[in-house]
Design a protein around this motif. Sequence first.
Motif, mmCIF file in Angstrom:
data_model
loop_
_atom_site.group_PDB
_atom_site.id
_atom_site.type_symbol
_atom_site.label_atom_id
_atom_site.label_comp_id
_atom_site.label_asym_id
_atom_site.label_seq_id
_atom_site.Cartn_x
_atom_site.Cartn_y
_atom_site.Cartn_z
ATOM 1 N N LYS A 33 43.080 49.480 32.903
ATOM 2 C CA LYS A 33 43.565 50.848 33.075
ATOM 3 C C LYS A 33 43.325 51.591 31.769
ATOM 4 O O LYS A 33 42.939 50.999 30.773
ATOM 5 C CB LYS A 33 45.068 50.861 33.379
ATOM 6 N N SER A 34 43.598 52.892 31.784
ATOM 7 C CA SER A 34 43.529 53.645 30.539
ATOM 8 C C SER A 34 44.597 54.727 30.536
ATOM 9 O O SER A 34 45.071 55.157 31.590
ATOM 10 C CB SER A 34 42.143 54.258 30.337
ATOM 11 N N ALA A 35 44.971 55.136 29.328
ATOM 12 C CA ALA A 35 45.936 56.214 29.140
ATOM 13 C C ALA A 35 45.348 57.170 28.116
ATOM 14 O O ALA A 35 44.641 56.749 27.196
ATOM 15 C CB ALA A 35 47.270 55.668 28.639
ATOM 16 N N THR A 36 45.626 58.454 28.275
ATOM 17 C CA THR A 36 45.189 59.442 27.303
ATOM 18 C C THR A 36 46.418 60.061 26.664
ATOM 19 O O THR A 36 47.321 60.534 27.357
ATOM 20 C CB THR A 36 44.342 60.555 27.969
ATOM 21 N N ILE A 40 51.763 61.931 26.913
ATOM 22 C CA ILE A 40 50.803 61.264 27.789
ATOM 23 C C ILE A 40 50.134 62.344 28.623
ATOM 24 O O ILE A 40 50.780 63.016 29.421
ATOM 25 C CB ILE A 40 51.504 60.235 28.710
ATOM 26 N N LYS A 100 47.235 61.638 30.406
ATOM 27 C CA LYS A 100 46.844 60.903 31.616
ATOM 28 C C LYS A 100 47.497 59.531 31.536
ATOM 29 O O LYS A 100 47.222 58.750 30.637
ATOM 30 C CB LYS A 100 45.329 60.767 31.688
ATOM 31 N N SER A 101 48.373 59.253 32.471
ATOM 32 C CA SER A 101 49.114 57.992 32.472
ATOM 33 C C SER A 101 48.255 56.832 32.957
ATOM 34 O O SER A 101 47.382 56.995 33.811
ATOM 35 C CB SER A 101 50.344 58.123 33.374
ATOM 36 N N ALA A 102 48.545 55.661 32.395
ATOM 37 C CA ALA A 102 47.909 54.429 32.867
ATOM 38 C C ALA A 102 48.585 53.943 34.150
ATOM 39 O O ALA A 102 48.130 52.987 34.769
ATOM 40 C CB ALA A 102 48.003 53.344 31.791
ATOM 41 N N ARG A 161 54.488 52.230 32.557
ATOM 42 C CA ARG A 161 55.298 52.767 31.462
ATOM 43 C C ARG A 161 55.083 52.009 30.154
ATOM 44 O O ARG A 161 55.056 52.606 29.079
ATOM 45 C CB ARG A 161 56.774 52.746 31.861
ATOM 46 N N ASP A 208 51.695 53.112 28.626
ATOM 47 C CA ASP A 208 51.829 54.464 28.085
ATOM 48 C C ASP A 208 52.626 54.450 26.788
ATOM 49 O O ASP A 208 52.254 55.088 25.810
ATOM 50 C CB ASP A 208 52.516 55.381 29.098
#
Length: 99
Positions: free
Chosen positions: A32-35, A51, A53-55, A58, A61
């Motif tokens: 996954k990825s988070a921004t 955050i 863009k959430s992965a 929790r 993130d």
Amino acid sequence: MGLESKALDKYVGKIYKRVYSFWETPLGSKKKSATVSFTIFSKGNINDPIIKKSAGDRNLDSAAVTAVLDSAPFSPIPDALNRPNLKINIIFKYVPQKT
């Protein structure tokens, strides 16, 4: 490439390197990825990272935000950039552990 864009690339590269040095991928996470988005001010201090863009997890993130917080403050924004602040978005990619 102009002097300002070279200075910007160099400064942003240092920011990424510093943040990633404080980041540890949580164990057992799926791919996954988070921004995370934040603003660096002229003296290197930051606002609260959010955050963007959430992965979808929790813990993932939270690990990304913690890496940003732990790496601040950054070096001041170079005069060559001629700006009071700089908005940064960093993507944290989570790669699952091989078993």
